[in-house]
Design an enzyme around this catalytic site. Structure first.
Site, PDB file in Angstrom:
ATOM      1  N   SER A 190       0.794  -1.222   0.000  1.00 31.33           N
ATOM      2  CA  SER A 190       0.000   0.000   0.000  1.00 31.33           C
ATOM      3  C   SER A 190       0.826   1.272   0.000  1.00 31.33           C
ATOM      4  CB  SER A 190      -0.941   0.010   1.210  1.00 31.33           C
ATOM      5  OG  SER A 190      -1.815  -1.090   1.145  1.00 31.33           O
ATOM      6  N   THR A 191       1.992   1.244   0.632  1.00 35.50           N
ATOM      7  CA  THR A 191       2.787   2.464   0.765  1.00 35.50           C
ATOM      8  C   THR A 191       4.223   2.218   0.321  1.00 35.50           C
ATOM      9  OG1 THR A 191       3.525   2.008   3.021  1.00 35.50           O
ATOM     10  CG2 THR A 191       1.405   3.134   2.794  1.00 35.50           C
TER      11      THR A 191
END
Length: 135
Positions: free
Chosen positions: A22-23
């Site tokens: 996600s990041t």
């Protein structure tokens, strides 16, 4: 050109992997290593939020799958944004004659047990819908 090498019930197929983080602070190496160890010949990796509706690498990978191919991923939440999205992806795979495999949950739709798990996903969605529609 991709050379299809493996055979499943007298059909040639490819096993593809999909990894998502996600990041930028997260690392997909564990997912990629597991996917390669499971026999994936090609692994697509994406850094994008799970809430994002647009996943270009996943979309491209899904579009390339054909009858007998297997899409493998680390965990169900790496593939689907939500239960309805996950079921939509699974239905798309079914339409193409492709299969999926979740390494963590042990779901593999090339087996009878895996197809049963797939049906359970559909039933979970129906139950969720009925709960929302209840008066």
């Amino acid at each position: 050109m991709i050379i299809r090498r493996k055979t499943l019930l007298q059909k040639t197929y490819m096993k593809y992997g999909y990894a998502r983080v996600s990041t930028v602070d997260q690392n997909a190496n564990l997912q990629k290593d597991s996917l390669k160890a499971s026999g994936c010949e090609k692994v697509a990796t994406e850094q994008i939020s799970g809430a994002s509706a647009k996943r270009p690498k996943l979309d491209k990978l899904l579009a390339s799958l054909t009858d007998g191919d297997i899409l493998t991923f680390w965990r169900l939440d790496r593939l689907g944004r939500s239960l309805p999205h996950l079921i939509e992806v699974v239905r798309d795979l079914e339409t193409k004659g492709a299969h999926f495999q979740s390494l963590t949950e042990g779901i593999n739709t090339t087996t009878a047990q895996g197809r049963l798990e797939e049906q359970n996903l559909s039933q979970a969605r129906a139950t969720r819908f009925l709960r929302k529609a209840a008066f």
